[in-house]
Design an enzyme around this catalytic site. Structure first.
Site, PDB file in Angstrom:
ATOM      1  CG  ASP A 328      -1.981  -0.985   1.238  1.00 19.52           C
ATOM      2  OD1 ASP A 328      -1.959  -1.873   0.354  1.00 19.52           O
ATOM      3  OD2 ASP A 328      -2.875  -0.910   2.107  1.00 19.52           O
ATOM      4  CG  ASP A 329       0.182   3.862   2.323  1.00 20.82           C
ATOM      5  OD1 ASP A 329      -0.964   3.509   1.974  1.00 20.82           O
ATOM      6  OD2 ASP A 329       0.489   4.094   3.491  1.00 20.82           O
ATOM      7  CG  HIS A 379      -4.452   2.753  -0.423  1.00 18.08           C
ATOM      8  ND1 HIS A 379      -5.366   2.108   0.376  1.00 18.08           N
ATOM      9  CD2 HIS A 379      -3.469   3.172   0.429  1.00 18.08           C
ATOM     10  CE1 HIS A 379      -4.947   2.128   1.641  1.00 18.08           C
ATOM     11  NE2 HIS A 379      -3.807   2.780   1.699  1.00 18.08           N
ATOM     12  CG  HIS A 383      -3.588   7.191   3.225  1.00 19.33           C
ATOM     13  ND1 HIS A 383      -3.751   7.044   4.590  1.00 19.33           N
ATOM     14  CD2 HIS A 383      -3.211   5.986   2.768  1.00 19.33           C
ATOM     15  CE1 HIS A 383      -3.456   5.790   4.921  1.00 19.33           C
ATOM     16  NE2 HIS A 383      -3.136   5.130   3.834  1.00 19.33           N
ATOM     17  CG  HIS A 470       2.352   0.184   4.319  1.00 19.01           C
ATOM     18  ND1 HIS A 470       2.131  -0.695   5.348  1.00 19.01           N
ATOM     19  CD2 HIS A 470       1.209   0.882   4.146  1.00 19.01           C
ATOM     20  CE1 HIS A 470       0.894  -0.532   5.788  1.00 19.01           C
ATOM     21  NE2 HIS A 470       0.304   0.425   5.083  1.00 19.01           N
TER      22      HIS A 470
HETATM   23 ZN    ZN Z   1      -2.528   3.111   3.365  1.00 19.46          ZN
END
Ligand code: ZN
Length: 501
Positions: A328-329, A379, A383, A470
């Protein structure tokens, strides 16, 4: 006689003085070291007693020369934040932005602390992201969107713009743009008013006296602005011109309406204007209705319950053991690329849940993920905790990101993972992609230790597991090899989330 006597006395005085000085120096050093020890002691005590709130700070290059992106994130349970801002090679600009960020963070944390003292257990939110707009004069406008929630009902959004000529280090004021000419200022004032009253979204909410006051022909009224070759855009705070319901107010003046009023550096040659294709800025409004098609029904039905692994496990007792690695991210130019290499070594396919804002900054990295055959997930743009957002904001966060991913990679996002795993009915209703959470959290964002990446994987992974990592932390990239070695030795194959059976 007199002389020797004097001599003797002076050498006696010398000796006494020397001894005294030595004694004083020694005791001073001793006292100083003592006080240092005390300080060190209290410091380490403080460190031990204060609850650790890991704040992760990353610095990465943007694709604008000389501009770096600083990311500060905290996953604190009470007052998490995700902050992104630019820094340059120029001190004054950097100080301006840093001060703004520091205050925004401080105000938020203070407010959350107060809430806590009053017994509130509500989780707050602070999100600051920015976009970079360029102008042919060489000036950049950085538009920071600061969105904050300190309770379920109190949410504020603020837009602040900073401008820089990265070559000279100079800022840019609206007066510079309009030749410091009072007549031009008058015209600007009436153009902004016109734009405000012509905006159908503002029709019911503008407060005429406030509009009058905040658009008076005073340079300071117009200093929150961004400039591109298409328009000059002015930003007003939530409660400045309206009752606040509509959020911050944005008034864009097309370049053609002001071109003749501008300083020479800023004027566009008129014949060029029509030939210029609209720049990236117009994407922000124009991508909503594009051709993003919903995912195939098949994908949806198999993965919508991605976290319900009991069923999956039963189905899979046939002998094949599968696990879905998710990152993620990102994307991140260094970490993501290293992860791609490691995955390639094991012939493993994974799913990358990307932030739209980072795909915009690192299109080549996003493209590399797609080219390596991995699955692309959405995603959100920057955020936020979507359970605190309205329907329109949720849609926008998801749609804008899907469009960015598709435009950059040529491939559609096939799954959606809400930030923090925060989902409610509204979020579900706004996502036309299957919502994928996880069941194994490596806690990589917290420990940031490559040796600990394997701990939860070992104790929690079962057939059909979805593992959360991540691709923005170096420690994750460094620890991945041992995770893959372990899982492979346990007989797992690595699949994309939509392939989990
Ligand atoms: Zn995230």
């Amino acid at each position: 006689m007199k002389r020797t006597h004097q001599k003797r006395r002076s050498s006696w005085i010398d000796v006494t003085f020397s001894i005294a000085i030595i004694a004083l120096t020694v005791s001073a050093i001793y006292l100083f070291s003592l006080s240092n020890k005390n300080e060190a002691a209290t410091l380490s005590e403080k460190k031990q007693t204060a609850t650790p709130t890991p704040v992760v700070i990353d610095t990465i290059d943007s694709h604008y020369p000389g501009i770096k992106i600083i990311t500060e994130t905290s996953n604190d349970v009470h007052s998490p934040f995700a902050i992104q801002y630019p820094q340059s090679l120029h001190r004054a600009f950097n100080d301006d932005i840093s001060l703004y960020i520091k205050n925004a963070k401080q105000n938020y944390l203070t407010k959350m602390d107060e809430n806590k003292k009053h017994g509130s257990k509500l989780k707050g939110e602070l999100n600051i992201s920015f976009k970079t707009l360029s102008h042919h004069s060489g000036n950049y406008s950085f538009v920071l969107v600061n969105s904050r929630a300190t309770s379920n009902t109190i949410r504020t959004t603020e837009i602040r713009s900073f401008r820089l000529n990265p070559e000279t280090g100079e800022g840019l004021s609206i007066a510079d743009v309009f030749e410091r000419n009072p007549k031009h200022l008058e015209t600007l004032s009436s153009l902004v008013r016109e734009a405000l009253y012509n905006d159908p979204k503002l029709a019911d909410s503008l407060l005429p006296e406030e509009v009058q006051l905040h658009t008076e022909p005073i340079w300071e009224n117009f200093n929150n602005f961004a400039i591109t070759d298409e328009s000059i855009t002015f930003y007003f705070d939530e409660y400045e011109l309206t009752d606040g319901v509509a959020g911050p107010v944005i008034a864009a003046i097309p370049y053609s309406n002001v071109n003749s009023l501008l300083s020479d550096n800023f004027k566009l040659a008129v014949e060029d204007k029509d030939e210029n294709p609209p720049n990236a800025d117009s994407d922000n409004n124009g991508t909503e209705g594009n051709s993003t098609t919903p995912p195939s029904k098949e994908t949806e039905s198999t993965t919508d319950q991605g976290v319900d692994n009991n069923e999956l496990t039963e189905e899979l007792d046939s002998g094949i053991k599968q696990v879905a690695l998710t990152f993620d991210d990102g994307p991140d130019p260094k970490v993501t690329m290293q992860i791609l290499e490691t995955l390639n070594k094991y012939d493993a396919k994974a799913t990358f849940f990307m932030l739209g804002s980072r795909v915009e900054y690192y299109p080549e990295i996003a493209k590399s993920v797609q080219e390596a055959g991995h699955e692309l997930g959405n995603h959100t743009w920057n955020h936020p905790d979507l359970t605190k957002a309205g329907m329109e904001k949720i849609r926008n966060e998801i749609d804008k990101t899907s469009s960015m991913i598709e435009n950059v990679t040529g491939q559609q996002a096939t799954a959606f993972r809400p930030p923090y795993g925060a989902v409610n009915e509204t979020v579900r209703s706004q996502s036309n992609l299957p919502i994928i959470l996880w069941d194994v959290d490596t806690l990589d964002w917290k420990h940031r230790d490559s040796n600990k990446l394997l701990t939860n994987v070992k104790s929690m992974t079962k057939n059909g597991s979805i593992i959360l990592m991540h691709d923005i932390h170096q420690s994750t990239a460094d620890g991945l090899d041992s995770v893959l070695t372990y899982l492979q030795s346990e007989g797992y194959t690595f699949v994309k989330v939509s392939e989990l059976q």
